[in-house]
Write a protein that holds these residues in place. Structure first.
Motif, PDB file in Angstrom:
ATOM      1  N   GLY A   1       0.809  -1.211   0.000  1.00 26.53           N
ATOM      2  CA  GLY A   1       0.000   0.000   0.000  1.00 26.53           C
ATOM      3  C   GLY A   1       0.841   1.259   0.000  1.00 26.53           C
ATOM      4  N   SER A   2       2.059   1.182  -0.536  1.00 19.48           N
ATOM      5  CA  SER A   2       3.006   2.299  -0.465  1.00 19.48           C
ATOM      6  C   SER A   2       2.869   3.294  -1.616  1.00 19.48           C
ATOM      7  CB  SER A   2       4.439   1.765  -0.421  1.00 19.48           C
ATOM      8  OG  SER A   2       4.729   1.017  -1.581  1.00 19.48           O
ATOM      9  N   GLY A   3       1.910   3.081  -2.493  1.00 16.55           N
ATOM     10  CA  GLY A   3       1.702   3.996  -3.604  1.00 16.55           C
ATOM     11  C   GLY A   3       0.444   3.611  -4.347  1.00 16.55           C
ATOM     12  N   PRO A   4       0.072   4.418  -5.336  1.00 20.78           N
ATOM     13  CA  PRO A   4      -1.120   4.103  -6.113  1.00 20.78           C
ATOM     14  C   PRO A   4      -0.926   2.813  -6.901  1.00 20.78           C
ATOM     15  CG  PRO A   4       0.058   5.960  -7.079  1.00 20.78           C
ATOM     16  CD  PRO A   4       0.741   5.631  -5.789  1.00 20.78           C
ATOM     17  N   ASN A   5      -2.040   2.105  -7.141  1.00 22.06           N
ATOM     18  CA  ASN A   5      -1.953   0.905  -7.979  1.00 22.06           C
ATOM     19  C   ASN A   5      -2.031   1.328  -9.451  1.00 22.06           C
ATOM     20  OD1 ASN A   5      -4.683   0.758  -9.062  1.00 22.06           O
ATOM     21  ND2 ASN A   5      -5.361   0.062  -7.055  1.00 22.06           N
ATOM     22  N   PRO A   6      -1.752   0.435 -10.379  1.00 24.43           N
ATOM     23  CA  PRO A   6      -1.744   0.826 -11.788  1.00 24.43           C
ATOM     24  C   PRO A   6      -3.048   1.447 -12.289  1.00 24.43           C
ATOM     25  CG  PRO A   6      -0.570  -1.219 -11.529  1.00 24.43           C
ATOM     26  CD  PRO A   6      -1.199  -0.920 -10.189  1.00 24.43           C
ATOM     27  N   TYR A   7      -4.202   0.966 -11.827  1.00 17.42           N
ATOM     28  CA  TYR A   7      -5.454   1.577 -12.270  1.00 17.42           C
ATOM     29  C   TYR A   7      -5.661   2.952 -11.645  1.00 17.42           C
ATOM     30  CZ  TYR A   7      -6.960  -2.292 -15.120  1.00 17.42           C
ATOM     31  OH  TYR A   7      -7.049  -3.226 -16.114  1.00 17.42           O
ATOM     32  N   ASP A   8      -5.159   3.163 -10.423  1.00 16.40           N
ATOM     33  CA  ASP A   8      -5.189   4.506  -9.837  1.00 16.40           C
ATOM     34  C   ASP A   8      -4.353   5.458 -10.690  1.00 16.40           C
ATOM     35  OD1 ASP A   8      -6.726   3.610  -7.682  1.00 16.40           O
ATOM     36  OD2 ASP A   8      -5.005   3.446  -6.318  1.00 16.40           O
ATOM     37  N   LEU A   9      -3.212   4.978 -11.170  1.00 14.09           N
ATOM     38  CA  LEU A   9      -2.354   5.809 -12.019  1.00 14.09           C
ATOM     39  C   LEU A   9      -3.053   6.147 -13.332  1.00 14.09           C
ATOM     40  CD1 LEU A   9       1.054   4.021 -11.400  1.00 14.09           C
ATOM     41  CD2 LEU A   9       0.374   6.284 -10.571  1.00 14.09           C
ATOM     42  N   LEU A  10      -3.750   5.169 -13.897  1.00 13.90           N
ATOM     43  CA  LEU A  10      -4.481   5.410 -15.144  1.00 13.90           C
ATOM     44  C   LEU A  10      -5.607   6.420 -14.921  1.00 13.90           C
ATOM     45  CD1 LEU A  10      -4.514   4.542 -18.099  1.00 13.90           C
ATOM     46  CD2 LEU A  10      -5.961   2.614 -17.442  1.00 13.90           C
ATOM     47  N   ALA A  11      -6.347   6.273 -13.826  1.00  7.81           N
ATOM     48  CA  ALA A  11      -7.403   7.229 -13.495  1.00  7.81           C
ATOM     49  C   ALA A  11      -6.799   8.608 -13.211  1.00  7.81           C
ATOM     50  CB  ALA A  11      -8.211   6.732 -12.294  1.00  7.81           C
ATOM     51  N   SER A  12      -5.635   8.633 -12.572  1.00  7.25           N
ATOM     52  CA  SER A  12      -4.947   9.901 -12.306  1.00  7.25           C
ATOM     53  C   SER A  12      -4.567  10.597 -13.605  1.00  7.25           C
ATOM     54  CB  SER A  12      -3.678   9.668 -11.478  1.00  7.25           C
ATOM     55  OG  SER A  12      -3.982   9.123 -10.236  1.00  7.25           O
ATOM     56  N   ALA A  13      -4.117   9.825 -14.573  1.00 10.89           N
ATOM     57  CA  ALA A  13      -3.755  10.402 -15.873  1.00 10.89           C
ATOM     58  C   ALA A  13      -4.972  11.073 -16.519  1.00 10.89           C
ATOM     59  CB  ALA A  13      -3.177   9.330 -16.786  1.00 10.89           C
ATOM     60  N   LEU A  14      -6.113  10.403 -16.456  1.00  9.17           N
ATOM     61  CA  LEU A  14      -7.334  10.975 -17.024  1.00  9.17           C
ATOM     62  C   LEU A  14      -7.731  12.245 -16.269  1.00  9.17           C
ATOM     63  CD1 LEU A  14      -9.763  10.933 -18.928  1.00  9.17           C
ATOM     64  CD2 LEU A  14     -10.880   9.350 -17.319  1.00  9.17           C
ATOM     65  N   GLY A  15      -7.705  12.195 -14.951  1.00  9.82           N
ATOM     66  CA  GLY A  15      -8.073  13.371 -14.162  1.00  9.82           C
ATOM     67  C   GLY A  15      -7.121  14.535 -14.366  1.00  9.82           C
ATOM     68  N   ALA A  16      -5.828  14.250 -14.355  1.00 10.76           N
ATOM     69  CA  ALA A  16      -4.827  15.309 -14.535  1.00 10.76           C
ATOM     70  C   ALA A  16      -4.942  15.949 -15.912  1.00 10.76           C
ATOM     71  CB  ALA A  16      -3.422  14.740 -14.332  1.00 10.76           C
ATOM     72  N   CYS A  17      -5.074  15.128 -16.934  1.00 13.55           N
ATOM     73  CA  CYS A  17      -5.174  15.657 -18.295  1.00 13.55           C
ATOM     74  C   CYS A  17      -6.438  16.492 -18.453  1.00 13.55           C
ATOM     75  CB  CYS A  17      -5.141  14.511 -19.299  1.00 13.55           C
ATOM     76  SG  CYS A  17      -5.094  15.060 -21.014  1.00 13.55           S
ATOM     77  N   THR A  18      -7.525  16.036 -17.860  1.00 11.16           N
ATOM     78  CA  THR A  18      -8.783  16.786 -17.944  1.00 11.16           C
ATOM     79  C   THR A  18      -8.624  18.157 -17.295  1.00 11.16           C
ATOM     80  OG1 THR A  18     -10.082  14.741 -17.912  1.00 11.16           O
ATOM     81  CG2 THR A  18     -11.231  16.770 -17.334  1.00 11.16           C
ATOM     82  N   ALA A  19      -8.111  18.200 -16.065  1.00 10.90           N
ATOM     83  CA  ALA A  19      -7.944  19.474 -15.358  1.00 10.90           C
ATOM     84  C   ALA A  19      -6.999  20.406 -16.114  1.00 10.90           C
ATOM     85  CB  ALA A  19      -7.431  19.228 -13.941  1.00 10.90           C
ATOM     86  N   MET A  20      -5.904  19.863 -16.637  1.00  7.76           N
ATOM     87  CA  MET A  20      -4.930  20.686 -17.372  1.00  7.76           C
ATOM     88  C   MET A  20      -5.523  21.226 -18.669  1.00  7.76           C
ATOM     89  SD  MET A  20      -1.544  18.375 -16.928  1.00  7.76           S
ATOM     90  CE  MET A  20      -0.795  18.067 -15.347  1.00  7.76           C
ATOM     91  N   THR A  21      -6.290  20.394 -19.362  1.00  4.10           N
ATOM     92  CA  THR A  21      -6.907  20.824 -20.620  1.00  4.10           C
ATOM     93  C   THR A  21      -7.940  21.914 -20.350  1.00  4.10           C
ATOM     94  OG1 THR A  21      -6.529  18.647 -21.600  1.00  4.10           O
ATOM     95  CG2 THR A  21      -8.190  20.029 -22.655  1.00  4.10           C
ATOM     96  N   LEU A  22      -8.729  21.757 -19.289  1.00  2.03           N
ATOM     97  CA  LEU A  22      -9.706  22.784 -18.919  1.00  2.03           C
ATOM     98  C   LEU A  22      -9.012  24.099 -18.583  1.00  2.03           C
ATOM     99  CD1 LEU A  22     -12.127  20.651 -16.735  1.00  2.03           C
ATOM    100  CD2 LEU A  22     -12.551  21.546 -19.046  1.00  2.03           C
TER     101      LEU A  22
END
Length: 162
Positions: free
Chosen positions: A44-65
């Motif tokens: 539990g020392s970091g995000p799992n791969p699907y958390d990273l994928l969801a993070s990529a979507l969230g980060a890109c969305t916020a940056m694009t907005l």
């Protein structure tokens, strides 16, 4: 643990040897851990791969907005994107994205920003799928690096750098 010859255009993921799943991620000059939760054998020392994928979507969305609002001169004070991922064996993966727009935006600006959210590059990648090419690479010859003095000497030079 970070590799000295890491490609700045690539994301490099290396097992740490700590726990069953923990890896070190080198991306864009940042270093962080990824792992699985304890209930599946990770630390539990970091995000799992699907958390990273969801993070990529969230980060890109916020940056694009942000980019779009600034180009239009719109008063977007803050964009917050919350992403939930679900995966079932019988269905496609689903990413539920919740966008909160703060600022004195009118209804038309809010509507347009929601359209722009669907145009962020990661959204388009996930929506369209991707081709993945995998090749095997040879491990570095660590003994040769040590014999040449590069490994230890480089470490000493880095330690003495101002």
């Amino acid at each position: 643990m970070t590799q000295p010859d890491a490609d700045p255009d690539a994301v490099t993921v290396t097992e740490t040897g700590v726990g069953k799943f923990q890896v070190e991620v080198l991306a864009g000059g940042a270093v962080f851990l990824a792992d699985e939760p304890p209930e599946v054998g990770g630390l539990g020392s970091g995000p799992n791969p699907y958390d990273l994928l969801a993070s990529a979507l969230g980060a890109c969305t916020a940056m694009t907005l942000r980019l779009y609002a600034e180009r239009k001169g719109w008063p977007l004070r803050r964009a917050t994107v919350r992403v939930l991922h679900s995966r079932t064996p019988a269905a496609k993966d689903c990413f539920a994205r919740e966008v909160t727009l703060e600022g004195a935006l009118d209804d038309e600006q809010r509507r347009r920003l929601m359209e722009i959210a669907d145009r962020c590059p990661v959204h388009k990648t996930l929506e369209g799928g991707s081709e993945i090419i995998t090749v095997m690479a040879a491990p570095p010859d660590l003994a040769a690096l040590e014999r040449s003095g590069l490994g230890h000497m480089q470490a000493m030079e880095e330690a003495c750098a101002d």
